[in-house]
Design a protein around this motif. Structure first.
Motif, mmCIF file in Angstrom:
data_model
loop_
_atom_site.group_PDB
_atom_site.id
_atom_site.type_symbol
_atom_site.label_atom_id
_atom_site.label_comp_id
_atom_site.label_asym_id
_atom_site.label_seq_id
_atom_site.Cartn_x
_atom_site.Cartn_y
_atom_site.Cartn_z
ATOM 1 N N UNK A 18 0.613 -1.266 -0.091
ATOM 2 C CA UNK A 18 0.247 0.098 -0.036
ATOM 3 C C UNK A 18 1.170 1.295 -0.127
ATOM 4 N N UNK A 19 2.368 1.275 0.610
ATOM 5 C CA UNK A 19 2.621 2.681 0.610
ATOM 6 C C UNK A 19 3.119 2.437 -0.264
ATOM 7 N N UNK A 20 4.224 1.951 -0.715
ATOM 8 C CA UNK A 20 4.682 1.732 -2.129
ATOM 9 C C UNK A 20 3.933 2.046 -3.347
ATOM 10 N N UNK A 42 -0.946 5.946 1.270
ATOM 11 C CA UNK A 42 0.344 5.764 1.576
ATOM 12 C C UNK A 42 0.451 5.501 3.364
ATOM 13 N N UNK A 43 -0.194 6.541 4.150
ATOM 14 C CA UNK A 43 0.188 6.862 5.608
ATOM 15 C C UNK A 43 -0.155 4.873 6.015
ATOM 16 N N UNK A 44 -2.316 4.933 5.538
ATOM 17 C CA UNK A 44 -2.865 3.613 5.901
ATOM 18 C C UNK A 44 -1.517 2.528 5.358
ATOM 19 N N UNK A 49 2.277 -1.458 8.654
ATOM 20 C CA UNK A 49 3.540 -1.496 8.874
ATOM 21 C C UNK A 49 4.399 -1.589 9.977
ATOM 22 N N UNK A 50 3.934 -0.558 10.739
ATOM 23 C CA UNK A 50 3.958 -0.236 11.362
ATOM 24 C C UNK A 50 3.376 -1.200 13.247
ATOM 25 N N UNK A 83 6.550 7.280 8.122
ATOM 26 C CA UNK A 83 5.187 7.851 8.560
ATOM 27 C C UNK A 83 5.229 9.357 9.318
ATOM 28 N N UNK A 84 7.001 10.145 9.975
ATOM 29 C CA UNK A 84 6.302 11.313 10.037
ATOM 30 C C UNK A 84 6.264 12.147 9.203
#
Length: 118
Positions: A18-20, A42-44, A49-50, A83-84
């Motif tokens: 999802x991020x990539x 991307x945030x989700x 992942x975290x 994430x930040x």
């Protein structure tokens, strides 16, 4: 326990996808008009992942499996930076190219660390 660990590995992979994937969908906008932005996917994905990463480390330790703390620490540090950046800039219509590229490079670095660091 193995089934649970494999389930969370799969969910972890979905998070990185999802991020990539969100990043890759914005590359055309970055190259064409320079209007790339951090999409909610991307945030989700980074948050997934975290969460799944924390669960995976916990499950592996509970199962008395060896966990490489240095590797996990580096991956966690990269993910916190990702994430930040995505969280802080999520509402901006346009993200500057160097910042956008940094998130992509950190994401790829996280993937290669996961695969190549043994």
């Amino acid at each position: 326990m193995d089934l649970l660990i494999h389930l969370f590995v799969g969910l972890h992979i979905v998070g990185i996808a999802a991020l990539l994937g969100g990043y890759l969908t914005q590359l055309k906008a970055l190259g064409g008009q320079g209007t790339a932005r951090f999409v909610p996917l991307m945030l989700r994905g980074a948050a997934a992942m975290l969460g799944t990463g924390v669960v995976l480390v916990s499950l592996n330790r509970a199962d008395d499996q060896n966990v490489d703390n240095a590797k996990i620490g580096v991956k966690l540090a990269l993910l916190i930076v990702i994430l930040a950046l995505v969280y802080v800039k999520r509402d901006e219509e346009v993200v500057k190219k160097p910042l956008f590229a940094l998130v992509g490079l950190l994401t790829l670095a996280n993937i290669f660390i996961a695969v190549l660091w043994t």
